[in-house]
Scaffold this active site. Structure first.
Site, PDB file in Angstrom:
ATOM      1  N   TRP A  11       0.826  -1.207   0.000  1.00  0.00           N
ATOM      2  CA  TRP A  11       0.000   0.000   0.000  1.00  0.00           C
ATOM      3  C   TRP A  11       0.863   1.261   0.000  1.00  0.00           C
ATOM      4  O   TRP A  11       0.608   2.201  -0.764  1.00  0.00           O
ATOM      5  CB  TRP A  11      -0.948  -0.025   1.191  1.00  0.00           C
ATOM      6  CG  TRP A  11      -1.979   1.065   1.252  1.00  0.00           C
ATOM      7  CD1 TRP A  11      -2.368   1.733   2.374  1.00  0.00           C
ATOM      8  CD2 TRP A  11      -2.778   1.599   0.181  1.00  0.00           C
ATOM      9  NE1 TRP A  11      -3.348   2.642   2.065  1.00  0.00           N
ATOM     10  CE2 TRP A  11      -3.627   2.592   0.727  1.00  0.00           C
ATOM     11  CE3 TRP A  11      -2.852   1.330  -1.187  1.00  0.00           C
ATOM     12  CZ2 TRP A  11      -4.533   3.321  -0.035  1.00  0.00           C
ATOM     13  CZ3 TRP A  11      -3.762   2.060  -1.964  1.00  0.00           C
ATOM     14  CH2 TRP A  11      -4.594   3.046  -1.379  1.00  0.00           C
ATOM     15  N   ALA A 135      -3.836  -2.224  -3.182  1.00  0.00           N
ATOM     16  CA  ALA A 135      -2.596  -1.664  -3.707  1.00  0.00           C
ATOM     17  C   ALA A 135      -2.318  -2.156  -5.122  1.00  0.00           C
ATOM     18  O   ALA A 135      -1.847  -1.397  -5.976  1.00  0.00           O
ATOM     19  CB  ALA A 135      -1.435  -2.043  -2.782  1.00  0.00           C
ATOM     20  N   LYS A 186     -13.569  -3.560   9.230  1.00  0.00           N
ATOM     21  CA  LYS A 186     -13.900  -4.355   8.039  1.00  0.00           C
ATOM     22  C   LYS A 186     -12.881  -5.474   7.848  1.00  0.00           C
ATOM     23  O   LYS A 186     -13.202  -6.508   7.252  1.00  0.00           O
ATOM     24  CB  LYS A 186     -14.009  -3.457   6.808  1.00  0.00           C
ATOM     25  CG  LYS A 186     -12.748  -2.678   6.459  1.00  0.00           C
ATOM     26  CD  LYS A 186     -11.770  -3.452   5.582  1.00  0.00           C
ATOM     27  CE  LYS A 186     -10.458  -2.716   5.431  1.00  0.00           C
ATOM     28  NZ  LYS A 186      -9.481  -3.471   4.618  1.00  0.00           N
ATOM     29  N   ARG A 250      -5.738 -10.078   1.900  1.00  0.00           N
ATOM     30  CA  ARG A 250      -4.982 -10.982   2.776  1.00  0.00           C
ATOM     31  C   ARG A 250      -5.863 -11.505   3.906  1.00  0.00           C
ATOM     32  O   ARG A 250      -5.724 -12.652   4.335  1.00  0.00           O
ATOM     33  CB  ARG A 250      -3.764 -10.258   3.353  1.00  0.00           C
ATOM     34  CG  ARG A 250      -2.773  -9.791   2.307  1.00  0.00           C
ATOM     35  CD  ARG A 250      -1.473  -9.340   2.923  1.00  0.00           C
ATOM     36  NE  ARG A 250      -1.624  -8.152   3.750  1.00  0.00           N
ATOM     37  CZ  ARG A 250      -1.463  -6.906   3.316  1.00  0.00           C
ATOM     38  NH1 ARG A 250      -1.176  -6.682   2.051  1.00  0.00           N
ATOM     39  NH2 ARG A 250      -1.586  -5.879   4.135  1.00  0.00           N
ATOM     40  N   ASN A 251      -6.749 -10.651   4.422  1.00  0.00           N
ATOM     41  CA  ASN A 251      -7.642 -11.085   5.505  1.00  0.00           C
ATOM     42  C   ASN A 251      -8.573 -12.190   5.034  1.00  0.00           C
ATOM     43  O   ASN A 251      -8.787 -13.183   5.741  1.00  0.00           O
ATOM     44  CB  ASN A 251      -8.457  -9.882   5.992  1.00  0.00           C
ATOM     45  CG  ASN A 251      -7.597  -8.833   6.663  1.00  0.00           C
ATOM     46  OD1 ASN A 251      -7.132  -9.012   7.780  1.00  0.00           O
ATOM     47  ND2 ASN A 251      -7.356  -7.724   5.971  1.00  0.00           N
ATOM     48  N   GLU A 276      -4.044  -7.779   9.063  1.00  0.00           N
ATOM     49  CA  GLU A 276      -4.462  -6.804  10.078  1.00  0.00           C
ATOM     50  C   GLU A 276      -5.713  -7.245  10.833  1.00  0.00           C
ATOM     51  O   GLU A 276      -5.905  -6.896  11.998  1.00  0.00           O
ATOM     52  CB  GLU A 276      -4.702  -5.436   9.432  1.00  0.00           C
ATOM     53  CG  GLU A 276      -3.433  -4.715   8.997  1.00  0.00           C
ATOM     54  CD  GLU A 276      -2.639  -4.123  10.157  1.00  0.00           C
ATOM     55  OE1 GLU A 276      -2.979  -4.378  11.325  1.00  0.00           O
ATOM     56  OE2 GLU A 276      -1.665  -3.400   9.878  1.00  0.00           O
TER      57      GLU A 276
END
Length: 333
Positions: A11, A135, A186, A250-251, A276
């Site tokens: 990012w 990104a 989120k 990724r989450n 995250e």
């Protein structure tokens, strides 16, 4: 304008590319000199392997690169952000505009990222730049949109002007609380969306999860002073949609691996980058306890990620909760 982006993840790199293309004198700061040298030599960041970096983008590992910058973008992951800020703080000018693009809630303090940035640097008007942007897409000019949130309208508009382009649209908002909570929470819901996909459930399940997850996000946000409308905008529902449904998330990928039987630690190792939502789930759970706000999805996520609960049983417990109306104030007599 002279700018620096602190944090050479995907990012941060994408935003540095965008600033370069907008004509700003931009430096991308890496924590490691070895990584900085590799990126300088190859003009490719391994986090964005298909993107060639602009020749005019400076790459370095010296924290003094932020000196004399008019704007500094903080793009560190949430868990080491204080160490990163401590490294650059001595070189910041008092009038440097700081922009936080990190999404998270700090473990222990339960502070939002702009609050952490302000606390570590002494700068009051930190702008939060957040929204539904991967990104990988921003870096190659796929049309995208973000929100620049700050209590100072002038600061928000400066960030808007710096990043706006024919492929990147920026809106402004005074609601920093709503913007940052949307971006942090989120990630937890997206991780849960991955879990239900990994368990073999379908689109119906994901739609229900996303919708009820947004309700929980708004419930906590309002309790902390956010505006509901912000959670219905780019930094709330917009970011929720893209993170719950995209191959780039990724989450979502980590959650899918957990649903398929991996432990949270194994899932994060396989993803190979910061997830995250894992960190945010703990802070979000503690925050909803502190605020006395009911958040059953967040609770279930915390149990699976930190207490070893079985994901399938966690889904069942959510479905078997006491019957209720969709809206707490449905208006029925």
């Amino acid at each position: 304008m002279k700018t620096a982006v602190v944090g050479a993840g995907a990012w941060g790199t994408a935003l540095a590319i965008l600033l370069c293309k907008n004509g700003h004198d931009t430096t991308l700061w890496c924590r490691s000199e070895a990584r900085a040298a590799e990126i300088r030599d190859t003009r490719v960041n391994p986090r964005l392997p298909k993107v060639e970096l602009p020749r005019q983008l400076h790459i370095c590992a010296d924290p003094s690169c932020v000196a004399d910058c008019q704007m500094v973008v903080i793009a560190s992951p949430s868990f080491p952000i204080r160490q990163v800020l401590a490294a650059i703080a001595p070189y910041l000018r008092p009038d440097t505009l700081l922009v936080s693009v990190t999404k998270g809630i700090e473990d222990g303090t339960l502070l939002r990222m702009s609050q952490v940035v302000s606390q570590e640097t002494g700068h009051e008007n930190v702008v939060a730049l957040t929204g539904p942007c991967h990104a990988e897409e921003v870096a190659v000019g796929i049309p995208s949109g973000c929100l620049a949130a700050c209590g100072d309208k002038g600061c928000a508009e400066l960030v808007q002007d710096a990043f706006m382009s024919d492929t990147f649209r920026v809106y402004t908002s005074p609601d920093v609380v709503g913007a940052e909570l949307g971006g942090a929470l989120k990630n937890v819901i997206a991780l849960c969306a991955g879990v239900v996909a990994g368990l073999g459930f379908g689109d119906n399940t994901k739609a229900m999860l996303m919708t009820r997850g947004l309700t929980e996000m708004a419930r906590l946000g309002v309790s902390l002073g956010a505006q509901k409308s912000t959670l219905a905008g780019l930094s709330g529902i917009g970011d929720l949609i893209v993170t719950c449904t995209s191959q780039h998330s990724r989450n979502n990928r980590a959650g899918m691996l957990i649903g398929q039987g991996c432990t949270p630690r194994q899932a994060m190792e396989q993803v190979g980058a910061v997830v995250e939502g894992y960190y945010a789930s703990k802070s979000a759970w503690e925050l909803c306890q502190k605020q006395n706000v009911e958040m059953p999805i967040i609770h279930a996520a915390y149990q699976v990620l930190y207490e070893g609960a079985n994901p399938r049983q966690a889904v069942s417990s959510l479905l078997l909760r006491q019957r209720r109306a969709e809206s707490e104030d449905a208006g029925w007599l």
